[in-house]
Design a protein around this motif. Structure first.
Motif, PDB file in Angstrom:
ATOM      1  N   TYR A 380      -4.998  86.544 -32.842  1.00  0.00           N
ATOM      2  CA  TYR A 380      -5.966  85.695 -32.149  1.00  0.00           C
ATOM      3  C   TYR A 380      -6.951  86.578 -31.387  1.00  0.00           C
ATOM      4  O   TYR A 380      -6.866  86.754 -30.172  1.00  0.00           O
ATOM      5  CB  TYR A 380      -5.257  84.734 -31.193  1.00  0.00           C
ATOM      6  CG  TYR A 380      -4.339  83.765 -31.905  1.00  0.00           C
ATOM      7  CD1 TYR A 380      -4.825  82.577 -32.423  1.00  0.00           C
ATOM      8  CD2 TYR A 380      -2.985  84.079 -32.082  1.00  0.00           C
ATOM      9  CE1 TYR A 380      -3.990  81.691 -33.097  1.00  0.00           C
ATOM     10  CE2 TYR A 380      -2.137  83.213 -32.752  1.00  0.00           C
ATOM     11  CZ  TYR A 380      -2.649  82.014 -33.256  1.00  0.00           C
ATOM     12  OH  TYR A 380      -1.825  81.151 -33.925  1.00  0.00           O
ATOM     13  N   PRO A 381      -7.945  87.146 -32.107  1.00  0.00           N
ATOM     14  CA  PRO A 381      -8.895  88.069 -31.471  1.00  0.00           C
ATOM     15  C   PRO A 381      -9.743  87.416 -30.386  1.00  0.00           C
ATOM     16  O   PRO A 381     -10.298  88.110 -29.534  1.00  0.00           O
ATOM     17  CB  PRO A 381      -9.762  88.542 -32.650  1.00  0.00           C
ATOM     18  CG  PRO A 381      -9.587  87.499 -33.708  1.00  0.00           C
ATOM     19  CD  PRO A 381      -8.203  86.988 -33.550  1.00  0.00           C
ATOM     20  N   GLU A 382      -9.851  86.070 -30.417  1.00  0.00           N
ATOM     21  CA  GLU A 382     -10.630  85.400 -29.376  1.00  0.00           C
ATOM     22  C   GLU A 382      -9.917  85.399 -28.032  1.00  0.00           C
ATOM     23  O   GLU A 382     -10.498  85.053 -26.993  1.00  0.00           O
ATOM     24  CB  GLU A 382     -10.953  83.955 -29.790  1.00  0.00           C
ATOM     25  CG  GLU A 382      -9.755  82.998 -29.816  1.00  0.00           C
ATOM     26  CD  GLU A 382      -8.933  83.059 -31.094  1.00  0.00           C
ATOM     27  OE1 GLU A 382      -8.148  82.135 -31.331  1.00  0.00           O
ATOM     28  OE2 GLU A 382      -9.078  84.053 -31.845  1.00  0.00           O
ATOM     29  N   GLY A 383      -8.656  85.807 -28.035  1.00  0.00           N
ATOM     30  CA  GLY A 383      -7.931  85.933 -26.782  1.00  0.00           C
ATOM     31  C   GLY A 383      -6.886  84.849 -26.577  1.00  0.00           C
ATOM     32  O   GLY A 383      -6.986  83.740 -27.107  1.00  0.00           O
ATOM     33  N   LEU A 384      -5.869  85.186 -25.792  1.00  0.00           N
ATOM     34  CA  LEU A 384      -4.785  84.257 -25.471  1.00  0.00           C
ATOM     35  C   LEU A 384      -4.588  84.199 -23.962  1.00  0.00           C
ATOM     36  O   LEU A 384      -4.974  85.106 -23.223  1.00  0.00           O
ATOM     37  CB  LEU A 384      -3.474  84.697 -26.130  1.00  0.00           C
ATOM     38  CG  LEU A 384      -3.394  84.660 -27.656  1.00  0.00           C
ATOM     39  CD1 LEU A 384      -2.066  85.244 -28.116  1.00  0.00           C
ATOM     40  CD2 LEU A 384      -3.559  83.230 -28.176  1.00  0.00           C
ATOM     41  N   HIS A 385      -3.975  83.131 -23.551  1.00  0.00           N
ATOM     42  CA  HIS A 385      -3.568  82.998 -22.151  1.00  0.00           C
ATOM     43  C   HIS A 385      -2.107  82.585 -22.130  1.00  0.00           C
ATOM     44  O   HIS A 385      -1.684  81.730 -22.907  1.00  0.00           O
ATOM     45  CB  HIS A 385      -4.411  81.949 -21.421  1.00  0.00           C
ATOM     46  CG  HIS A 385      -4.196  81.962 -19.936  1.00  0.00           C
ATOM     47  ND1 HIS A 385      -5.044  82.614 -19.069  1.00  0.00           N
ATOM     48  CD2 HIS A 385      -3.205  81.444 -19.171  1.00  0.00           C
ATOM     49  CE1 HIS A 385      -4.594  82.480 -17.833  1.00  0.00           C
ATOM     50  NE2 HIS A 385      -3.481  81.771 -17.871  1.00  0.00           N
ATOM     51  N   GLY A 386      -1.337  83.218 -21.263  1.00  0.00           N
ATOM     52  CA  GLY A 386       0.082  82.898 -21.162  1.00  0.00           C
ATOM     53  C   GLY A 386       0.439  82.413 -19.771  1.00  0.00           C
ATOM     54  O   GLY A 386      -0.124  82.859 -18.768  1.00  0.00           O
ATOM     55  N   SER A 387       1.357  81.493 -19.714  1.00  0.00           N
ATOM     56  CA  SER A 387       1.818  80.964 -18.432  1.00  0.00           C
ATOM     57  C   SER A 387       3.337  80.843 -18.464  1.00  0.00           C
ATOM     58  O   SER A 387       3.903  80.318 -19.431  1.00  0.00           O
ATOM     59  CB  SER A 387       1.198  79.590 -18.172  1.00  0.00           C
ATOM     60  OG  SER A 387       1.761  78.994 -17.021  1.00  0.00           O
ATOM     61  N   ALA A 388       3.960  81.343 -17.416  1.00  0.00           N
ATOM     62  CA  ALA A 388       5.419  81.203 -17.275  1.00  0.00           C
ATOM     63  C   ALA A 388       5.688  80.477 -15.971  1.00  0.00           C
ATOM     64  O   ALA A 388       4.934  80.584 -15.005  1.00  0.00           O
ATOM     65  CB  ALA A 388       6.087  82.570 -17.283  1.00  0.00           C
ATOM     66  N   ILE A 411       2.026  79.867 -24.458  1.00  0.00           N
ATOM     67  CA  ILE A 411       0.883  80.707 -24.818  1.00  0.00           C
ATOM     68  C   ILE A 411      -0.106  79.829 -25.577  1.00  0.00           C
ATOM     69  O   ILE A 411       0.278  79.078 -26.477  1.00  0.00           O
ATOM     70  CB  ILE A 411       1.301  81.901 -25.706  1.00  0.00           C
ATOM     71  CG1 ILE A 411       2.337  82.773 -24.978  1.00  0.00           C
ATOM     72  CG2 ILE A 411       0.092  82.738 -26.105  1.00  0.00           C
ATOM     73  CD1 ILE A 411       2.907  83.877 -25.861  1.00  0.00           C
ATOM     74  N   TRP A 412      -1.396  79.912 -25.209  1.00  0.00           N
ATOM     75  CA  TRP A 412      -2.406  79.124 -25.891  1.00  0.00           C
ATOM     76  C   TRP A 412      -3.684  79.944 -26.059  1.00  0.00           C
ATOM     77  O   TRP A 412      -3.913  80.939 -25.366  1.00  0.00           O
ATOM     78  CB  TRP A 412      -2.688  77.825 -25.144  1.00  0.00           C
ATOM     79  CG  TRP A 412      -3.247  77.997 -23.753  1.00  0.00           C
ATOM     80  CD1 TRP A 412      -4.561  78.035 -23.401  1.00  0.00           C
ATOM     81  CD2 TRP A 412      -2.498  78.136 -22.544  1.00  0.00           C
ATOM     82  NE1 TRP A 412      -4.688  78.191 -22.042  1.00  0.00           N
ATOM     83  CE2 TRP A 412      -3.437  78.250 -21.485  1.00  0.00           C
ATOM     84  CE3 TRP A 412      -1.136  78.174 -22.238  1.00  0.00           C
ATOM     85  CZ2 TRP A 412      -3.056  78.414 -20.163  1.00  0.00           C
ATOM     86  CZ3 TRP A 412      -0.755  78.328 -20.913  1.00  0.00           C
ATOM     87  CH2 TRP A 412      -1.705  78.442 -19.894  1.00  0.00           C
ATOM     88  N   THR A 413      -4.532  79.512 -26.982  1.00  0.00           N
ATOM     89  CA  THR A 413      -5.771  80.228 -27.261  1.00  0.00           C
ATOM     90  C   THR A 413      -6.797  79.938 -26.172  1.00  0.00           C
ATOM     91  O   THR A 413      -6.867  78.825 -25.654  1.00  0.00           O
ATOM     92  CB  THR A 413      -6.361  79.818 -28.621  1.00  0.00           C
ATOM     93  OG1 THR A 413      -6.572  78.404 -28.620  1.00  0.00           O
ATOM     94  CG2 THR A 413      -5.426  80.191 -29.749  1.00  0.00           C
ATOM     95  N   ASP A 414      -7.612  80.946 -25.852  1.00  0.00           N
ATOM     96  CA  ASP A 414      -8.590  80.792 -24.780  1.00  0.00           C
ATOM     97  C   ASP A 414      -9.744  79.872 -25.153  1.00  0.00           C
ATOM     98  O   ASP A 414     -10.302  79.190 -24.303  1.00  0.00           O
ATOM     99  CB  ASP A 414      -9.165  82.163 -24.384  1.00  0.00           C
ATOM    100  CG  ASP A 414      -8.229  82.926 -23.458  1.00  0.00           C
ATOM    101  OD1 ASP A 414      -7.275  82.307 -22.965  1.00  0.00           O
ATOM    102  OD2 ASP A 414      -8.455  84.133 -23.237  1.00  0.00           O
ATOM    103  N   ASP A 415     -10.114  79.849 -26.440  1.00  0.00           N
ATOM    104  CA  ASP A 415     -11.302  79.072 -26.811  1.00  0.00           C
ATOM    105  C   ASP A 415     -10.980  77.639 -27.212  1.00  0.00           C
ATOM    106  O   ASP A 415     -11.720  76.714 -26.888  1.00  0.00           O
ATOM    107  CB  ASP A 415     -12.072  79.768 -27.939  1.00  0.00           C
ATOM    108  CG  ASP A 415     -11.206  79.992 -29.175  1.00  0.00           C
ATOM    109  OD1 ASP A 415      -9.973  79.854 -29.070  1.00  0.00           O
ATOM    110  OD2 ASP A 415     -11.776  80.310 -30.234  1.00  0.00           O
ATOM    111  N   THR A 416      -9.868  77.421 -27.890  1.00  0.00           N
ATOM    112  CA  THR A 416      -9.547  76.067 -28.365  1.00  0.00           C
ATOM    113  C   THR A 416      -8.397  75.424 -27.590  1.00  0.00           C
ATOM    114  O   THR A 416      -8.107  74.257 -27.783  1.00  0.00           O
ATOM    115  CB  THR A 416      -9.165  76.092 -29.846  1.00  0.00           C
ATOM    116  OG1 THR A 416      -7.974  76.891 -30.016  1.00  0.00           O
ATOM    117  CG2 THR A 416     -10.281  76.671 -30.691  1.00  0.00           C
ATOM    118  N   TYR A 417      -7.750  76.193 -26.760  1.00  0.00           N
ATOM    119  CA  TYR A 417      -6.604  75.718 -25.971  1.00  0.00           C
ATOM    120  C   TYR A 417      -5.462  75.209 -26.849  1.00  0.00           C
ATOM    121  O   TYR A 417      -4.675  74.361 -26.442  1.00  0.00           O
ATOM    122  CB  TYR A 417      -7.024  74.617 -24.987  1.00  0.00           C
ATOM    123  CG  TYR A 417      -8.076  75.083 -24.010  1.00  0.00           C
ATOM    124  CD1 TYR A 417      -7.753  75.911 -22.942  1.00  0.00           C
ATOM    125  CD2 TYR A 417      -9.404  74.711 -24.170  1.00  0.00           C
ATOM    126  CE1 TYR A 417      -8.719  76.352 -22.061  1.00  0.00           C
ATOM    127  CE2 TYR A 417     -10.382  75.149 -23.286  1.00  0.00           C
ATOM    128  CZ  TYR A 417     -10.030  75.974 -22.235  1.00  0.00           C
ATOM    129  OH  TYR A 417     -10.983  76.408 -21.368  1.00  0.00           O
TER     130      TYR A 417
END
Length: 546
Positions: A380-388, A411-417
């Protein structure tokens, strides 16, 4: 509100008044409907008050938190106009042996409901009419009258009727609520006085002092809106508080037995902003309701013995909050973590440790999560966001102390969530008395009973909550095998007032999918297995009440 042009009555027969009662049985109620008694469509005369309920002597505070549930039943009457603008309801009771008491209660409730439904009724808050007029508001047809059953145990029935109405303008509105409370001693049908909830010899100024101390905390909070959110009242005063009246409005909490005081137009010293404010009074060490209003008489036509466990809260003054909101993060990765936990000093130290997430555990868990994050990132080159997230919280009912621990990661994608990874693990721990050994599922059943059969019965009965046709039409052998697999994965129990919650090792969704691969609604099967009602298991089969 327009005149009601027709009344349609919908009867909801409920066999038990708990949130998750047993399955209804077909029977003809004794209570008369308006079709049977046309005179009831007019406002019934309020029964004359012949004094307060007295109950039994109660020289010492209540000790046991186990109470017997009442077997009174009810019908729900829904009232709707032809225009569909009214949608209100109330309840009428049946199933008592003494029909005179039953009829008196029903008449009083119906009289109150019809008073609140009357088109000419105006809630008697001082200044309400002036406020509506000065702001150019108009009375809305959005009026709803409803009824709530609160406590229904130890020969006590506590209910309230409420009327909600809004006054509107283009960019403005004002809410108004009107609450009526009824607390019956089912031995006599008379109303219970607030003071009689205290044991004999208790300080007669207990409630007044409690309210004064409570209001002082509310005022100290400063902002009235924040105080309303945190304390249930604004803290705004029209005049000095001089004490509660003998007929102070209150209802009795379903799960604690504590009184909830209602402040409104009958307590004009409190500025309630044209709606009711409430204070729940902590009666630990003072309550007499479980001793005073209980008898050996068999009051009900159905004499099935059913029990529940009242709440036994911790001392809030002994709470230590160790929460950290989003304080843990990685500088080179979009990963954040919230850790929420706290403990009470009156929990034994060996048990208290289960409510804690120490730094080493948090660090290890986050590093493991970071490895998973790094594994997904290249795709996922557009980036990821992780939350614990990690949280633990305790509760107590009677002699049972529960602790729930949950650790989750997403974990979810930054652009499409879009979620690309999600995992959550919950563990329930339950300790009885001073024991430091958590209860197992086997511990709550008496020796010799068929535990699995009882659990399967309780799981199947839970479908009355969801009324899923998919569950009803499932192959019985397949459903039975699914329940077997689920039971084998139970890893924790949690004792509630009238049911047992369960936690599991592994994924219930995974288990259900293996048995029902064609189902598009796996949740209807997994939801059956989250709890078991005491009534469905049979109180006589449980060690909880020994």
């Amino acid at each position: 509100m327009k005149k009601i042009t027709a009344i349609f009555l919908t009867f909801a027969m409920i066999f038990a008044l708990a949130a998750c009662g047993t399955t209804p049985e077909a029977e003809t109620p004794e209570v008369k409907t308006p079709e049977q008694d046309p005179g009831q469509t007019a406002a019934a005369a309020a029964p004359e008050d012949d004094g307060w309920a007295k109950g039994n002597p109660a020289p010492v505070p209540d000790e046991s938190f186990v109470v017997r549930k009442n077997n009174i039943k009810y019908l729900t009457y829904s009232v709707t106009s032809y225009e569909g603008e009214e949608n209100s309801s109330y309840m009428q009771f049946y199933g008592m042996k003494d029909k005179a008491i039953e009829d008196a209660i029903n008449t009083q409730i119906r009289h109150c409901f019809e008073e609140l439904m009357d088109d000419s009724y105006v809630s008697p808050y001082p200044g309400l009419a002036e406020e509506v007029s000065s702001r150019g508001l108009k009375s809305s047809d959005d009026v709803y009258i409803g009824m709530i059953i609160h406590a229904n145990f130890s020969d006590v029935l506590s209910v309230s009727l409420y009327r909600n109405q809004y006054f509107n303008a283009e960019d403005d509105y004002l809410g108004n609520s009107d609450v009526r409370t009824f607390n019956y001693d089912l031995n006599t049908g008379k109303q219970i006085k607030l003071a009689d909830l205290l044991y004999d010899g208790a300080d007669p100024e207990f409630f007044n002092n409690y309210v004064k101390d409570y209001v002082a905390k509310v005022v100290a909070a400063g902002d009235p809106d924040e105080a309303m959110y945190s304390y249930g009242m604004s803290g705004l005063m029209n005049s000095e508080f001089t004490g509660l009246k003998e007929d102070q409005k209150f209802y009795i909490s379903e799960f604690t037995g504590d009184p909830v005081l209602v402040f409104d137009y009958d307590t004009p010293e409190f500025d309630t902003v044209f709606t009711d404010n409430e204070i729940t009074v902590d009666l630990r060490g003072y309550s007499a309701i479980r001793n005073r209003f209980v008898s050996s008489a068999d009051l009900f036509e159905d004499n099935t013995v059913r029990y529940m466990i009242l709440g036994n809260d911790f001392d809030p003054e002994q709470y230590t909050d160790n929460s950290n909101y989003w304080d843990y993060y990685f500088d080179d990765a979009n990963i954040t973590c919230s850790v929420e936990y706290g403990y009470y000093g009156d929990i034994p130290e060996d048990i208290r440790s289960y409510t804690v997430f120490d730094d080493e555990y948090v660090e290890t868990t986050l590093n493991e999560f970071r490895d998973i994050y790094d594994m997904y990132l290249p795709a996922y080159p557009e980036g990821l966001h992780g939350s614990a997230w990690m949280y633990a919280y305790p509760s107590r009912f009677g002699e049972f102390t529960n602790i729930t621990r949950q650790v989750g990661r997403s974990i979810w994608t930054d652009d499409t969530y879009m979620t690309v990874y999600e995992n959550s693990e919950t563990t329930d721990l339950c300790f009885r008395g001073d024991s430091t050994e958590s209860l197992t599922i086997e511990d709550i059943f008496k020796p010799g009973v068929d535990r699995k059969a009882l659990m399967k019965k309780a799981f199947a009965a839970n479908n009355r909550v969801y009324s899923s046709e998919e569950v009803k039409n499932a192959d019985p052998e397949q459903l039975d095998a699914f329940f077997d697999a689920v039971i084998d994965n139970v890893n924790g129990v949690y004792i509630n007032p009238d049911y047992v919650s369960l936690s599991y090792s592994g994924s219930l969704n995974g288990i259900a999918s293996s048995f029902f691969p064609d189902s598009e609604n796996i949740w209807v099967f997994t939801s059956l297995c989250g709890f078991m009602n005491f009534d469905d298991l049979g109180c006589e089969n449980l060690t909880i009440f020994d």
